[in-house]
Design a protein around this motif. Structure first.
Motif, PDB file in Angstrom:
ATOM      1  N   HIS A  53       0.305  28.109   2.865  1.00 25.16           N
ATOM      2  CA  HIS A  53      -0.840  28.651   3.598  1.00 25.16           C
ATOM      3  C   HIS A  53      -1.396  27.667   4.630  1.00 25.16           C
ATOM      4  O   HIS A  53      -2.248  28.062   5.431  1.00 25.16           O
ATOM      5  CB  HIS A  53      -1.964  29.038   2.625  1.00 25.16           C
ATOM      6  N   LEU A  54      -0.944  26.402   4.623  1.00 23.65           N
ATOM      7  CA  LEU A  54      -1.525  25.387   5.521  1.00 23.65           C
ATOM      8  C   LEU A  54      -0.427  24.559   6.176  1.00 23.65           C
ATOM      9  O   LEU A  54       0.584  24.220   5.545  1.00 23.65           O
ATOM     10  CB  LEU A  54      -2.467  24.459   4.756  1.00 23.65           C
ATOM     11  N   VAL A  55      -0.663  24.202   7.475  1.00 30.24           N
ATOM     12  CA  VAL A  55       0.183  23.248   8.193  1.00 30.24           C
ATOM     13  C   VAL A  55      -0.729  22.234   8.872  1.00 30.24           C
ATOM     14  O   VAL A  55      -1.921  22.488   9.102  1.00 30.24           O
ATOM     15  CB  VAL A  55       1.085  23.940   9.240  1.00 30.24           C
ATOM     16  N   ALA A  56      -0.153  21.068   9.211  1.00 26.91           N
ATOM     17  CA  ALA A  56      -0.930  20.012   9.868  1.00 26.91           C
ATOM     18  C   ALA A  56      -0.149  19.485  11.063  1.00 26.91           C
ATOM     19  O   ALA A  56       1.050  19.199  10.957  1.00 26.91           O
ATOM     20  CB  ALA A  56      -1.234  18.880   8.892  1.00 26.91           C
ATOM     21  N   ASP A  57      -0.831  19.374  12.205  1.00 27.57           N
ATOM     22  CA  ASP A  57      -0.262  18.726  13.391  1.00 27.57           C
ATOM     23  C   ASP A  57      -0.810  17.297  13.438  1.00 27.57           C
ATOM     24  O   ASP A  57      -2.034  17.092  13.574  1.00 27.57           O
ATOM     25  CB  ASP A  57      -0.642  19.488  14.658  1.00 27.57           C
ATOM     26  N   MET A  58       0.092  16.316  13.353  1.00 24.95           N
ATOM     27  CA  MET A  58      -0.319  14.911  13.265  1.00 24.95           C
ATOM     28  C   MET A  58       0.138  14.158  14.519  1.00 24.95           C
ATOM     29  O   MET A  58       1.304  14.284  14.952  1.00 24.95           O
ATOM     30  CB  MET A  58       0.271  14.266  12.006  1.00 24.95           C
ATOM     31  N   VAL A  59      -0.785  13.355  15.078  1.00 29.22           N
ATOM     32  CA  VAL A  59      -0.501  12.550  16.271  1.00 29.22           C
ATOM     33  C   VAL A  59      -0.869  11.107  15.974  1.00 29.22           C
ATOM     34  O   VAL A  59      -1.928  10.825  15.397  1.00 29.22           O
ATOM     35  CB  VAL A  59      -1.297  13.058  17.502  1.00 29.22           C
ATOM     36  N   ASN A  60      -0.009  10.167  16.364  1.00 28.34           N
ATOM     37  CA  ASN A  60      -0.313   8.738  16.227  1.00 28.34           C
ATOM     38  C   ASN A  60       0.723   7.964  17.042  1.00 28.34           C
ATOM     39  O   ASN A  60       1.927   8.136  16.866  1.00 28.34           O
ATOM     40  CB  ASN A  60      -0.264   8.300  14.761  1.00 28.34           C
ATOM     41  N   SER A  61       0.254   7.133  17.965  1.00 26.32           N
ATOM     42  CA  SER A  61       1.163   6.352  18.800  1.00 26.32           C
ATOM     43  C   SER A  61       0.462   5.082  19.242  1.00 26.32           C
ATOM     44  O   SER A  61      -0.710   4.837  18.906  1.00 26.32           O
ATOM     45  CB  SER A  61       1.614   7.162  20.022  1.00 26.32           C
ATOM     46  N   ALA A  62       1.174   4.284  20.036  1.00 27.10           N
ATOM     47  CA  ALA A  62       0.591   3.034  20.520  1.00 27.10           C
ATOM     48  C   ALA A  62      -0.523   3.289  21.523  1.00 27.10           C
ATOM     49  O   ALA A  62      -1.382   2.431  21.755  1.00 27.10           O
ATOM     50  CB  ALA A  62       1.676   2.159  21.150  1.00 27.10           C
ATOM     51  N   THR A  63      -0.520   4.462  22.151  1.00 25.41           N
ATOM     52  CA  THR A  63      -1.536   4.771  23.159  1.00 25.41           C
ATOM     53  C   THR A  63      -2.578   5.770  22.670  1.00 25.41           C
ATOM     54  O   THR A  63      -3.616   5.913  23.300  1.00 25.41           O
ATOM     55  CB  THR A  63      -0.864   5.347  24.425  1.00 25.41           C
ATOM     56  N   GLU A  64      -2.283   6.490  21.588  1.00 23.64           N
ATOM     57  CA  GLU A  64      -3.225   7.469  21.061  1.00 23.64           C
ATOM     58  C   GLU A  64      -3.563   7.149  19.614  1.00 23.64           C
ATOM     59  O   GLU A  64      -2.678   6.861  18.804  1.00 23.64           O
ATOM     60  CB  GLU A  64      -2.648   8.884  21.153  1.00 23.64           C
ATOM     61  N   ALA A  65      -4.839   7.212  19.307  1.00 25.33           N
ATOM     62  CA  ALA A  65      -5.284   6.938  17.945  1.00 25.33           C
ATOM     63  C   ALA A  65      -4.862   8.080  17.030  1.00 25.33           C
ATOM     64  O   ALA A  65      -4.595   9.200  17.482  1.00 25.33           O
ATOM     65  CB  ALA A  65      -6.810   6.779  17.922  1.00 25.33           C
ATOM     66  N   PRO A  66      -4.793   7.839  15.741  1.00 28.42           N
ATOM     67  CA  PRO A  66      -4.348   8.887  14.819  1.00 28.42           C
ATOM     68  C   PRO A  66      -5.330  10.055  14.755  1.00 28.42           C
ATOM     69  O   PRO A  66      -6.548   9.866  14.775  1.00 28.42           O
ATOM     70  CB  PRO A  66      -4.271   8.164  13.466  1.00 28.42           C
ATOM     71  N   SER A  67      -4.767  11.248  14.723  1.00 28.84           N
ATOM     72  CA  SER A  67      -5.583  12.458  14.585  1.00 28.84           C
ATOM     73  C   SER A  67      -4.760  13.518  13.866  1.00 28.84           C
ATOM     74  O   SER A  67      -3.527  13.559  13.972  1.00 28.84           O
ATOM     75  CB  SER A  67      -6.043  12.985  15.946  1.00 28.84           C
ATOM     76  N   VAL A  68      -5.448  14.387  13.133  1.00 30.16           N
ATOM     77  CA  VAL A  68      -4.794  15.440  12.353  1.00 30.16           C
ATOM     78  C   VAL A  68      -5.583  16.738  12.535  1.00 30.16           C
ATOM     79  O   VAL A  68      -6.824  16.734  12.454  1.00 30.16           O
ATOM     80  CB  VAL A  68      -4.723  15.080  10.851  1.00 30.16           C
ATOM     81  N   SER A 123       0.344  13.430  -0.336  1.00 26.86           N
ATOM     82  CA  SER A 123       0.249  12.508   0.804  1.00 26.86           C
ATOM     83  C   SER A 123       1.281  12.862   1.871  1.00 26.86           C
ATOM     84  O   SER A 123       2.429  13.226   1.555  1.00 26.86           O
ATOM     85  CB  SER A 123       0.484  11.063   0.342  1.00 26.86           C
ATOM     86  N   PHE A 124       0.855  12.688   3.157  1.00 23.74           N
ATOM     87  CA  PHE A 124       1.726  12.970   4.304  1.00 23.74           C
ATOM     88  C   PHE A 124       1.553  11.828   5.319  1.00 23.74           C
ATOM     89  O   PHE A 124       0.553  11.789   6.053  1.00 23.74           O
ATOM     90  CB  PHE A 124       1.363  14.318   4.945  1.00 23.74           C
ATOM     91  N   PRO A 125       2.488  10.891   5.398  1.00 25.85           N
ATOM     92  CA  PRO A 125       2.356   9.766   6.345  1.00 25.85           C
ATOM     93  C   PRO A 125       2.409  10.247   7.790  1.00 25.85           C
ATOM     94  O   PRO A 125       3.220  11.108   8.152  1.00 25.85           O
ATOM     95  CB  PRO A 125       3.556   8.879   6.010  1.00 25.85           C
ATOM     96  N   LEU A 126       1.556   9.673   8.616  1.00 24.77           N
ATOM     97  CA  LEU A 126       1.564   9.952  10.048  1.00 24.77           C
ATOM     98  C   LEU A 126       2.623   9.085  10.730  1.00 24.77           C
ATOM     99  O   LEU A 126       3.076   8.083  10.159  1.00 24.77           O
ATOM    100  CB  LEU A 126       0.196   9.663  10.663  1.00 24.77           C
ATOM    101  N   PRO A 127       3.013   9.423  11.953  1.00 23.96           N
ATOM    102  CA  PRO A 127       3.910   8.536  12.696  1.00 23.96           C
ATOM    103  C   PRO A 127       3.263   7.158  12.865  1.00 23.96           C
ATOM    104  O   PRO A 127       2.037   7.024  12.916  1.00 23.96           O
ATOM    105  CB  PRO A 127       4.077   9.237  14.045  1.00 23.96           C
TER     106      PRO A 127
END
Length: 414
Positions: A53-68, A123-127
């Motif tokens: 019932h749920l999905v998560a879009d995860m962003v994390n890079s050297a130029t962008e701070a982590p967000s979910v 748990s779901f590790p971010l990039p």
């Protein structure tokens, strides 16, 4: 009918002639350029399935701070566009209908999304990205090397961009190294306030303007030193040296000697009736001839003041050195050491290239200022030795006249 047809043809021809330039202009117009955005495209989100019932879009890079961003999945497998929950470093936790979403290790380069639901944590590790810069702590401004100085007090020694500081804090008699010292402040020593007394103890911050200051604690006549961390020496707030007072004659005549980037300066003053003042510097290194007073080597880094307290050839010349230029300051002129003769005898020749020479004015007292000294009543202008040259010319004329008289006498007796 022919007339009407002919009129119609002419009208059509004129209309066509008028339309041709417009059409030509339309074809000649440049094609519109594509607009390219200067904003960098956002990193592509990595989608993970939390459950059916749920999905998560995860962003994390050297130029962008982590967000979910958390989204709901419909029964047909499509994703609803509205965000259920959003997490980032500023908002790392959110609870929705009993399910808790947490962005753990958010300040590190490898944050993790944790989902707590029905008593189970997943748990779901971010990039992998870039760790956050450490946030400044209020304690960092006052933290330092804490040393016990007795009587339930510690001195927190610092020497950073603010300069040397010794924060005296009350910590109690049971304090030992390693214990917390961020307690009540009793006093603070720095370059502006170098001494204090608190709790029966005298405190002094010595060598405060150097790179290695020392806190000295004195109690009951016994002193103990606590070196501060090595820092940076203070920039001189003034490039004028301290005043050096020298007695240069009887009758209360004194000279205040100072050194600055402009060179040495001697302010001569005689107390009493008809106060007399005179200023000597690089441009005016000599006093009046009737009173021997001058700066020897005014263009050097170590000039001296020469004077005689009485007239006469056999009276010794006395000297006094000028204060040194404060550390960190430089002279505004080329430093030279040019002189002939002895500095102690006063026979000197100064070379002052490109230094304008101006007449100096002395206010002369009504009575004698120094024993054996008679100062001229008129304005003194002795910076270019014109008085000496005039005296020399007069002496030469007297000698010539005496020589002519002797020759006449010899001729008469011959």
């Amino acid at each position: 009918m022919r007339t009407a047809l002919r009129t119609s043809i002419v009208t059509a021809a004129l209309a066509g002639a008028m339309l041709v330039p417009a059409a030509g202009s339309a074809f000649a117009a440049p094609a519109p350029q594509a607009v390219t955005s200067t904003k960098a495209a956002a990193s592509q989100a990595e989608r993970v399935v939390i459950n059916k019932h749920l999905v998560a879009d995860m962003v994390n890079s050297a130029t962008e701070a982590p967000s979910v961003k958390i989204f709901i999945v419909n029964e047909d497998g499509t994703t609803r566009p509205k965000t259920l929950a959003s997490l980032d470093r500023g908002h790392p936790k959110q609870s929705v209908q009993g399910t808790v979403f947490t962005l753990t290790k958010a300040e590190t380069a490898e944050p993790v999304l944790t989902v707590f639901e029905n008593g189970v944590t997943t748990s779901f590790p971010l990039p992998k990205g870039k760790a956050a810069a450490p946030a400044p702590s209020e304690n960092d401004r006052y933290a330092g090397q804490a040393v016990s100085i007795g009587n339930g007090m510690v001195a927190v020694l610092r020497n950073k961009a603010e300069g040397p500081e010794a924060w005296i804090r009350a910590v109690g008699p049971q304090w030992k190294p390693g214990d917390d010292y961020m307690s009540r402040v009793l006093t603070m020593l720095n370059r502006q306030q170098t001494s204090a007394a608190v709790g029966g103890v005298s405190l002094k911050l010595t060598k405060a303007d150097t790179a290695e200051p020392v806190l000295v604690v004195t109690e009951g006549g016994a002193s103990k030193s606590y070196p501060l961390p090595k820092g940076k020496a203070a920039t001189p707030s003034s490039c004028v040296s301290e005043v050096k007072h020298v007695t240069v004659g009887a009758g209360g005549m004194t000279a205040d000697l100072t050194m600055s980037p402009k060179g040495p300066k001697a302010f001569v003053h005689a107390e009493g009736p008809g106060d007399w003042t005179l200023t000597l510097d690089r441009s005016h290194p000599k006093g009046p001839d009737s009173y021997y007073l001058r700066i020897i080597n005014p263009n050097s880094a170590q000039p001296v003041l020469n004077w005689k307290t009485q007239g006469g050839e056999n009276v010794p010349v006395k000297t006094a050195s000028f204060p040194a230029l404060p550390k960190g300051c430089t002279f505004e002129y080329k430093v030279t050491e040019e002189q002939t003769g002895s500095a102690t005898t006063g026979v000197t020749t100064q070379t002052q290239a490109q230094t304008p020479v101006q007449a100096q004015t002395a206010v002369v007292p009504k009575g004698a200022v120094a024993a054996g000294a008679e100062l001229p009543v008129e304005t003194v202008a002795d910076t270019d030795d014109s008085t000496t040259l005039a005296a020399g010319a007069g002496l030469f004329a007297i000698v010539a006249a005496l020589g002519a008289s002797v020759l006449r006498r010899r001729r008469n007796h011959g």
